[in-house]
Scaffold this motif. Structure first.
Motif, PDB file in Angstrom:
ATOM      1  N   PRO A   1       0.820  -1.210   0.000  1.00 32.11           N
ATOM      2  CA  PRO A   1       0.000   0.000   0.000  1.00 32.11           C
ATOM      3  C   PRO A   1       0.853   1.259   0.000  1.00 32.11           C
ATOM      4  O   PRO A   1       2.043   1.216   0.346  1.00 32.11           O
ATOM      5  N   ALA A   2       0.255   2.370  -0.365  1.00 30.43           N
ATOM      6  CA  ALA A   2       1.000   3.630  -0.447  1.00 30.43           C
ATOM      7  C   ALA A   2       1.486   4.112   0.911  1.00 30.43           C
ATOM      8  O   ALA A   2       2.413   4.920   0.977  1.00 30.43           O
ATOM      9  N   SER A   3       0.896   3.624   1.966  1.00 33.27           N
ATOM     10  CA  SER A   3       1.320   4.043   3.305  1.00 33.27           C
ATOM     11  C   SER A   3       2.659   3.449   3.705  1.00 33.27           C
ATOM     12  O   SER A   3       3.284   3.908   4.654  1.00 33.27           O
ATOM     13  N   GLU A   4       3.132   2.425   2.979  1.00 33.04           N
ATOM     14  CA  GLU A   4       4.371   1.741   3.350  1.00 33.04           C
ATOM     15  C   GLU A   4       5.543   2.059   2.424  1.00 33.04           C
ATOM     16  O   GLU A   4       6.596   1.435   2.515  1.00 33.04           O
ATOM     17  N   LEU A   5       5.388   3.039   1.557  1.00 32.63           N
ATOM     18  CA  LEU A   5       6.446   3.358   0.606  1.00 32.63           C
ATOM     19  C   LEU A   5       7.666   3.951   1.305  1.00 32.63           C
ATOM     20  O   LEU A   5       7.535   4.838   2.156  1.00 32.63           O
ATOM     21  N   ASN A   6       8.841   3.485   0.932  1.00 33.96           N
ATOM     22  CA  ASN A   6      10.063   4.094   1.443  1.00 33.96           C
ATOM     23  C   ASN A   6      10.484   5.218   0.496  1.00 33.96           C
ATOM     24  O   ASN A   6       9.884   5.399  -0.574  1.00 33.96           O
ATOM     25  N   PRO A   7      11.506   6.005   0.828  1.00 32.82           N
ATOM     26  CA  PRO A   7      11.892   7.131  -0.037  1.00 32.82           C
ATOM     27  C   PRO A   7      12.217   6.733  -1.472  1.00 32.82           C
ATOM     28  O   PRO A   7      11.865   7.452  -2.409  1.00 32.82           O
ATOM     29  N   ALA A   8      12.893   5.605  -1.672  1.00 34.01           N
ATOM     30  CA  ALA A   8      13.246   5.184  -3.029  1.00 34.01           C
ATOM     31  C   ALA A   8      11.999   4.858  -3.845  1.00 34.01           C
ATOM     32  O   ALA A   8      11.887   5.231  -5.021  1.00 34.01           O
ATOM     33  N   GLN A   9      11.052   4.156  -3.250  1.00 32.28           N
ATOM     34  CA  GLN A   9       9.819   3.810  -3.947  1.00 32.28           C
ATOM     35  C   GLN A   9       8.969   5.052  -4.199  1.00 32.28           C
ATOM     36  O   GLN A   9       8.390   5.214  -5.287  1.00 32.28           O
ATOM     37  N   ALA A  10       8.890   5.925  -3.199  1.00 29.17           N
ATOM     38  CA  ALA A  10       8.132   7.171  -3.366  1.00 29.17           C
ATOM     39  C   ALA A  10       8.730   8.021  -4.473  1.00 29.17           C
ATOM     40  O   ALA A  10       8.012   8.614  -5.284  1.00 29.17           O
ATOM     41  N   ALA A  11      10.056   8.076  -4.533  1.00 31.58           N
ATOM     42  CA  ALA A  11      10.727   8.857  -5.582  1.00 31.58           C
ATOM     43  C   ALA A  11      10.465   8.269  -6.955  1.00 31.58           C
ATOM     44  O   ALA A  11      10.283   9.009  -7.934  1.00 31.58           O
ATOM     45  N   MET A  12      10.424   6.946  -7.063  1.00 35.26           N
ATOM     46  CA  MET A  12      10.177   6.317  -8.354  1.00 35.26           C
ATOM     47  C   MET A  12       8.764   6.624  -8.843  1.00 35.26           C
ATOM     48  O   MET A  12       8.560   6.938 -10.025  1.00 35.26           O
ATOM     49  N   LEU A  13       7.790   6.551  -7.963  1.00 40.52           N
ATOM     50  CA  LEU A  13       6.417   6.856  -8.359  1.00 40.52           C
ATOM     51  C   LEU A  13       6.267   8.328  -8.710  1.00 40.52           C
ATOM     52  O   LEU A  13       5.629   8.670  -9.713  1.00 40.52           O
ATOM     53  N   SER A  14       6.853   9.216  -7.904  1.00 40.49           N
ATOM     54  CA  SER A  14       6.748  10.652  -8.182  1.00 40.49           C
ATOM     55  C   SER A  14       7.464  11.016  -9.465  1.00 40.49           C
ATOM     56  O   SER A  14       7.023  11.909 -10.200  1.00 40.49           O
ATOM     57  N   GLY A  15       8.543  10.329  -9.760  1.00 40.79           N
ATOM     58  CA  GLY A  15       9.266  10.596 -10.989  1.00 40.79           C
ATOM     59  C   GLY A  15       8.484  10.262 -12.236  1.00 40.79           C
ATOM     60  O   GLY A  15       8.782  10.764 -13.327  1.00 40.79           O
ATOM     61  N   MET A  16       7.469   9.425 -12.113  1.00 44.66           N
ATOM     62  CA  MET A  16       6.659   9.027 -13.264  1.00 44.66           C
ATOM     63  C   MET A  16       5.653  10.088 -13.661  1.00 44.66           C
ATOM     64  O   MET A  16       5.088  10.033 -14.761  1.00 44.66           O
ATOM     65  N   LEU A  17       5.398  11.076 -12.799  1.00 43.13           N
ATOM     66  CA  LEU A  17       4.353  12.055 -13.069  1.00 43.13           C
ATOM     67  C   LEU A  17       4.628  12.849 -14.337  1.00 43.13           C
ATOM     68  O   LEU A  17       3.703  13.234 -15.045  1.00 43.13           O
ATOM     69  N   THR A  18       5.888  13.088 -14.648  1.00 45.51           N
ATOM     70  CA  THR A  18       6.237  13.855 -15.842  1.00 45.51           C
ATOM     71  C   THR A  18       5.840  13.124 -17.115  1.00 45.51           C
ATOM     72  O   THR A  18       5.278  13.719 -18.039  1.00 45.51           O
ATOM     73  N   ALA A  19       6.132  11.846 -17.168  1.00 41.99           N
ATOM     74  CA  ALA A  19       5.813  11.020 -18.348  1.00 41.99           C
ATOM     75  C   ALA A  19       5.552   9.599 -17.865  1.00 41.99           C
ATOM     76  O   ALA A  19       6.480   8.790 -17.800  1.00 41.99           O
ATOM     77  N   PRO A  20       4.307   9.270 -17.499  1.00 43.65           N
ATOM     78  CA  PRO A  20       4.006   7.970 -16.876  1.00 43.65           C
ATOM     79  C   PRO A  20       4.438   6.764 -17.687  1.00 43.65           C
ATOM     80  O   PRO A  20       4.991   5.809 -17.140  1.00 43.65           O
ATOM     81  N   SER A  21       4.203   6.777 -18.987  1.00 44.08           N
ATOM     82  CA  SER A  21       4.557   5.613 -19.797  1.00 44.08           C
ATOM     83  C   SER A  21       6.068   5.488 -19.973  1.00 44.08           C
ATOM     84  O   SER A  21       6.630   4.397 -19.898  1.00 44.08           O
ATOM     85  N   ARG A  22       6.724   6.613 -20.194  1.00 45.20           N
ATOM     86  CA  ARG A  22       8.172   6.585 -20.425  1.00 45.20           C
ATOM     87  C   ARG A  22       8.926   6.140 -19.181  1.00 45.20           C
ATOM     88  O   ARG A  22       9.873   5.354 -19.255  1.00 45.20           O
ATOM     89  N   PHE A  23       8.519   6.636 -18.009  1.00 46.29           N
ATOM     90  CA  PHE A  23       9.250   6.351 -16.785  1.00 46.29           C
ATOM     91  C   PHE A  23       8.652   5.211 -15.956  1.00 46.29           C
ATOM     92  O   PHE A  23       9.052   5.001 -14.818  1.00 46.29           O
ATOM     93  N   ALA A  24       7.687   4.479 -16.520  1.00 43.72           N
ATOM     94  CA  ALA A  24       7.133   3.331 -15.814  1.00 43.72           C
ATOM     95  C   ALA A  24       8.210   2.271 -15.621  1.00 43.72           C
ATOM     96  O   ALA A  24       8.906   1.913 -16.575  1.00 43.72           O
ATOM     97  N   PRO A  25       8.388   1.745 -14.426  1.00 47.39           N
ATOM     98  CA  PRO A  25       9.437   0.744 -14.192  1.00 47.39           C
ATOM     99  C   PRO A  25       9.210  -0.545 -14.962  1.00 47.39           C
ATOM    100  O   PRO A  25      10.155  -1.280 -15.226  1.00 47.39           O
ATOM    101  N   THR A  26       7.974  -0.845 -15.320  1.00 48.04           N
ATOM    102  CA  THR A  26       7.708  -2.048 -16.117  1.00 48.04           C
ATOM    103  C   THR A  26       8.113  -1.847 -17.564  1.00 48.04           C
ATOM    104  O   THR A  26       8.250  -2.812 -18.314  1.00 48.04           O
ATOM    105  N   ASN A  27       8.301  -0.613 -17.965  1.00 48.60           N
ATOM    106  CA  ASN A  27       8.730  -0.312 -19.324  1.00 48.60           C
ATOM    107  C   ASN A  27      10.254  -0.307 -19.437  1.00 48.60           C
ATOM    108  O   ASN A  27      10.828  -0.922 -20.332  1.00 48.60           O
ATOM    109  N   ASN A  28      10.910   0.379 -18.511  1.00 44.40           N
ATOM    110  CA  ASN A  28      12.371   0.439 -18.489  1.00 44.40           C
ATOM    111  C   ASN A  28      12.795   0.725 -17.054  1.00 44.40           C
ATOM    112  O   ASN A  28      12.774   1.875 -16.607  1.00 44.40           O
TER     113      ASN A  28
END
Length: 775
Positions: free
Chosen positions: A307-334
């Motif tokens: 759940p989102a309540s358990e995200l650590n800084p690295a995971q939170a940063a990865m999700l927030s980093g996707m906001l600019t371009a969700p498809s391009r920065f999706a971890p399942t994509n690259n």
């Protein structure tokens, strides 16, 4: 002009207007004037009237003065508009005069326009704020429901529809996520009123420096403006207005100047209606984060299985980093690109004092990784099949959140995908457009793995396992012999392989040929099937009746239209890999029909009782158990000594059948162990003939590669088949002359084959083992 001088001066203007100027030139005269004002009155001195008639101009009263200073002489009036000639301006001054006039007019228009604009904006802000729904109604903007798909063990492996997790707030979400979003999207979020003039100016500067228009590219939008865009300025999706959801979303994202203005007004209305944390809550619940995930809780479950309540800084940063371009920065994509972007977000968090130097360095060196299910990305074709096979109102058009538990086994699915990738990498020439499909199922029809093409990480792609209808070729022949065995014929009955022709009304004479272009004389059913001989199959079909063959095949689950002519026996009919593999599963389970299935349970999120359940796909009996046991034995000889020898696995009993259609447009290999039946098809989507590929070649090798891994964790189990202790011996009688009888002799009595035939068969067997053969 007449001038008289003396103690008193008089002047008469040329225009004959009489004016008296009295000038007192001494201190005594000043005193006299003061005294006269106090009461002693002296007669006024005036000049004689020398010009009659015209009325004199009224005399101005003399102004008294207590000072001794001389009064300045009054200025002369300028004639022509002011009483005297006006000094002309230099022509060089006219541009400055004009500019000054323009500036004054601009200033007047500007402040007046500003007042009017402020009133309009204020009214618009008040209107939007007053018509906005409450906070809870703005957190979920779904147009359709979501579908979460589980494997046979209850683990998530696929998602469809608009994935939305639980509602989160700035208080319940991980603080690292909240900080990461603000640091990434709008570091002045808590200090502005919904708009950021500095951000807009900076974005315009960057856009123009990069050769774009001022509104193209970077928008300078605040987080509040992004919320306004996510809410589509308060306009909900209406299926009666918009052709598709994509058209609606495209309209919401348009970047015209008028749209930007409305977005800015709506953003200010949001700031008026809600607090900063409430605006951030709306954003975290509605932002799109790739892979069909809306909201950070859905994305957290999708990529990290937490759940989102358990995200650590690295995971939170990865999700927030996707906001600019969700498809391009999706971890399942690259994943690597997503991790690099997350490192940048961690740096921004550090610069804004949300993260210490020590923690920043640690999480940059230990980036977030995907969950096991997200990393595997297996079962895309399987999930598409499930979505298409179930009612639309429960899947593709659902307005509810649905959970589907399926029969998929992730280990088997992965084994199938890896086998396909290996064969194409090692055995198929680079650049080949050939395709393949794989289906693995249990004897009851429960599908354990399904691959619909070479590209396995797909969604909504053409599924060759379930959608492609291709000629089955010799893979159909087991159903010809199934019909004969169920009518009383035996595995060791003989049929003569010889030149054979039929007269087909409307088409003329038709003469089938064997793949080897040779004739083998009297052959048993078992040998005929093992060598995939065409003439014996057609003879058997004609003997038992095409209708009987067609009935057996359709009852086993081949639903496609079956050919009406004698070519029915050679697989001239089209069928899908899924239904053909399901028909083979009916042979494995002892002769009962099978309906392939993938769903075991369907329920709505929050409900304990399922709406749908499935426990098995076995239907009515098609052939007797004795006939199924004989047929299984006959098919086992295909793998042991026939066209499917490339699929042999030491210590494991396998029964199957190869299939190659005319001109090698399709190559099939379908076989089963006691645990699983697996079907493989290879070919081109445009029906281009395969080069050097038959069912006993690459498809059989792919089958073996996958089955070795599938069976690696299982104890080998014997096949349910007959185990004769002799080989059939031809005594001169065939099915055409003697009917269904057992003409076998004990194996220790020897056979009647000539030495030449034995040598020839041995040689052909060696060639098959090297090149693969047969249809």
């Amino acid at each position: 002009m007449l001038v008289c001088s003396g103690r008193f001066g008089f002047t008469l203007s040329q225009n004959k207007t009489e004016t008296l100027y009295v000038t007192k030139t001494s201190t005594e005269q000043t005193r006299t004037s003061i005294m006269s004002q106090s009461g002693r009155k002296r007669p006024a001195l005036v000049a004689d009237k020398r010009y009659p008639t015209k009325k004199a101009a009224p005399k101005k009263p003399a102004r008294s003065s207590t000072t001794t200073k001389r009064k300045a002489a009054p200025k002369r009036r300028r004639t022509g508009g002011g009483g005297g000639p006006k000094k002309p301006r230099s022509i060089l001054m006219w541009p400055f005069v004009f500019i000054s006039w323009v500036l004054r007019m601009f200033w007047r228009l500007m402040w007046k326009g500003a007042v009017v604009t402020a009133l309009i904006i204020g009214g618009a802000v008040f209107y939007f704020a007053s018509t906005m729904p409450e906070l809870n109604a703005m957190l979920d903007g779904r147009a359709k429901g979501s579908v979460t798909i589980l494997d046979r063990y209850g683990e998530v492996y696929a998602w469809r529809g608009d994935q939305r997790g639980r509602t989160i707030t700035t208080e319940t979400v991980s603080p690292h996520l909240k900080n990461a979003v603000v640091a990434t999207e709008d570091k002045r979020f808590y200090r502005h009123f919904g708009l950021s003039p500095r951000g807009i100016a900076s974005a315009v500067k960057i856009n123009m420096s990069e050769g774009r228009g001022p509104l193209s590219g970077h928008g300078g939008s605040t987080l509040t403006q992004q919320v306004a865009k996510l809410l589509c300025l308060g306009v909900p999706y209406d299926a009666d207005v918009w052709k598709t959801e994509a058209a609606y979303e495209a309209d919401c994202r348009q970047g015209s100047l008028w749209r930007k203005m409305k977005e800015a007004v709506y953003a200010m209305a949001l700031e008026t209606k809600f607090t900063k944390d409430e605006i951030l809550t709306i954003y975290m619940n509605r932002a799109y984060l790739g892979a069909g995930s809306f909201g950070f809780d859905a994305a957290s479950q999708r990529y990290f299985a937490i759940p989102a309540s358990e995200l650590n800084p690295a995971q939170a940063a990865m999700l927030s980093g996707m906001l600019t371009a969700p498809s391009r920065f999706a971890p399942t994509n690259n994943l690597k690109r997503s991790q690099d972007r997350a490192a940048t977000v961690l740096r921004l968090m550090n610069e804004q004092d949300y993260l210490s130097n020590k923690d920043t360095a640690y999480y940059q060196q230990n980036p977030a990784v995907l969950s096991k299910a997200a990393k595997a990305q297996a079962g895309g074709y399987f999930a598409d099949w499930i979505m298409g096979d179930l009612p639309a109102f429960l899947t593709r058009k659902t307005t509810e959140d649905v959970i589907i538990k399926t029969t998929l086994d992730p280990r088997i699915q992965k084994a199938a995908e890896n086998a396909m990738a290996k064969i194409f990498a090692e055995k198929v020439s680079a650049g080949s457009k050939a395709q393949a499909a794989i289906v693995v199922m249990s004897a009851d029809g429960a599908v354990r793995g399904l691959v619909g093409g070479r590209e396995t990480r797909v969604t909504g792609a053409f599924n060759r396992a379930t959608q492609a209808k291709r000629q089955t070729g010799s893979a159909f022949k087991p159903f010809v012999y199934a019909a004969a065995l169920d009518m009383g014929y035996q595995w060791d009955d003989y049929v003569v392989d010889e030149p054979y022709c039929l007269n087909i009304p409307g088409s003329g004479e038709w003469c089938p040929k064997n793949y080897s272009k040779k004739f083998y004389g009297p052959v048993s059913f078992t040998e005929a099937l093992a060598k995939s001989l065409n003439i014996p199959a057609v003879k058997v079909s004609e003997e038992v009746g095409r209708e009987a063959v067609r009935s057996v095949a359709s009852m086993f689950g081949i639903e496609s239209d079956l050919a009406a002519g004698p070519a029915l026996a050679l697989g001239a009919s089209d069928g899908t890999l899924l239904e053909t593999t399901g028909a083979y599963a009916g042979i494995l389970n002892g002769g009962s029909s099978v309906t392939p299935y993938g769903l075991t349970e369907l329920r709505l999120v929050g409900d304990r009782d399922p709406l749908m359940t499935q426990t098995g796909g076995i239907g009515e009996r098609v052939i007797s158990r004795e006939a199924a046991a004989q047929l299984t034995y006959m098919m086992s000889r295909v793998v042991e000594a026939g066209t499917g020898t490339r699929a042999r696995i030491e210590g494991l009993e396998i029964a199957g059948k190869t299939g190659t259609t005319t001109s090698a447009r399709d190559a099939w290999f379908i076989a089963f162990t006691a645990d699983y039946v697996m079907g493989i098809w290879m070919g081109y989507d445009d029906n281009t003939p395969l080069k050097g590929v038959t069912g006993g070649g690459l498809p059989a090798e792919m089958w073996r590669e996958a089955m070795v891994n599938i069976q690696s964790q299982l104890v080998p189990t014997p096949l349910p088949m007959i185990r004769p202790n002799f080989v059939p011996q031809f005594d001169g009688r065939t099915m055409n002359s003697g009917g269904p009888q057992d003409f076998g002799v004990p194996q220790n009595q020897g056979g009647g084959q000539s030495v030449g035939n034995a040598v020839e068969d041995a040689f052909i067997g060696v060639l098959r083992s090297i090149f693969g053969q047969g249809n």
